[in-house]
Design an enzyme around this catalytic site. Sequence first.
Site, PDB file in Angstrom:
ATOM      1  N   ILE A 154       0.808  -1.213   0.000  1.00  0.00           N
ATOM      2  CA  ILE A 154       0.000   0.000   0.000  1.00  0.00           C
ATOM      3  C   ILE A 154       0.843   1.265   0.000  1.00  0.00           C
ATOM      4  O   ILE A 154       0.447   2.286  -0.566  1.00  0.00           O
ATOM      5  CB  ILE A 154      -0.955  -0.010   1.217  1.00  0.00           C
TER       6      ILE A 154
ATOM      7  N   ASP B  89      -1.733  -6.486  12.154  1.00  0.00           N
ATOM      8  CA  ASP B  89      -0.958  -6.832  10.956  1.00  0.00           C
ATOM      9  C   ASP B  89       0.483  -7.097  11.383  1.00  0.00           C
ATOM     10  O   ASP B  89       1.432  -6.585  10.818  1.00  0.00           O
ATOM     11  CB  ASP B  89      -1.020  -5.677   9.949  1.00  0.00           C
TER      12      ASP B  89
END
Length: 511
Positions: free
Chosen positions: A137, A290
């Site tokens: 990202i 994460d």
Amino acid sequence: MRGPHNLWRLIRTGATMERTGAMTQAMDALDAPRAFRILARTVVWPFRWLGYKGDPNLPPLTRAITALGPAYIKFGQILSTRPDVVGADLAKQLQVLQDRMPPFPRDAAIKTVEAELQAPISELFSEFSEPVAAASIAQVHKAVRADTGQAVAVKVLRPGIEKAFRTDIDAFYFLASLIEKLSPASRRLRPTDVIAHFEGVVHGELDLRLESASASEYAANTAGDEGFNVPAIDWALSSKRVMTLEWVEGIAASDIDEIIAAGHDVTVLGPRVLQMFLTHALRDGFFHADMHHGNLKIAPNGDIIALDFGIMGMLDEYTRRVYAEILYGFIKQDYKRVAEVHFEAGYVPADRDMDEFARALRAVGDPIFGMDATRISMARLLSYLFEVTERFGMQTRTELILLQRTMVVVEGVSRSLDPHINIWEVSKPVVEEYIKANIGPKALARDLWHTARVLSRFGPRLPQLAEALLIAQSKESVAPVAQSNRWQVLWLIVGGIVSAGIGAAVMLVLG
């Protein structure tokens, strides 16, 4: 945008897997049945030429995933932490998805920084490096503040990343709806709700202001945790597409050989990763969701440094207690209590047999209790757990998706650091401490006190509420409802008084 046109995206996915050679590799890793292999290859092979070519310098599966885009890369990151599921060689190949993705040009990052912070790069930073880490990202640049000379890390979103994710998620929605229509048995897993949950998480990850806020809260919560560190956010140089935080030195958690060579004890680091995760989930109800190798570093002093706060998990107090009781039951091998908690929380339909469910849980817990990680097949365990959920009609709990996924990832990171880790022994002190503080007489007193405080805030309004209901009582058309509501308000008042009295009394008794 979630119509049948997304079938094209799914066809290209299968075609890309076939063209890059990833289809065969994935089938081998998952030990897929021969019949399924033949079916999949037969359906996909005619469309092989439609697949993305990808980078031929990468291994097949990594090549396919990177070609398919950011949403697929996220899935690959999870697999990279599970050598016990996909094999050590494949997991090692997939680790490049964590923080070694192909970067975008430095000039593009500078344009984004200048547009977001509304100033020339030279006024903001005296130095601005080439990318030092690139993920699905965003990517990170090392920089030096022009005004203070402080070294900082500048995270910049990839150009066009929002559109790319939107395309993938639309295709996932289409696939989920297709699965629900073609396989009624799959509906208990609520695939559409799972994708909706994933979409919400992704939207939060694409706004770096939210990530900055999460990092700030996480740092405050964990400030007193020995051996754990969260870099400080620089709010003055952060925005929606740019985030700046203090620069920290450390060894990537995936570089096991380098960690050992630096003199760090992996038998200490492995358990610490798991214990920190459990502590944050249970104590704070706010955890890093994460927590793969690419988002963890080992500092020179041995501290674990957490990075990348785009995906954070939240648990309310009730869910934390349920989760703790389930873990504690497994640790104590009290499968009857684990089963009771599942039924009490509504995770298992009430019409199922509790004793039978407890026996099924024993078949999960007993074979792995007391074993180190090298003797546990997580692939076989996860397969059996799926059979149990299907057999007892357990639906997917979207509020627990992040917790369950992160638990799998963190356990994988811990066992990569310490292959002989015993997850039950490591978890026990954290869970016991939470149970002691939150389940028992003191916890009951605290709950009653909180209830009384909430009710007291409505105290000034209770007379007006009672008066309004009594006036409504006099109207014949709503008499039955008014009668019921009046008694509800009266019981509310009495309950508030009793709760306040009991709470105060117990607090005094327990000190």
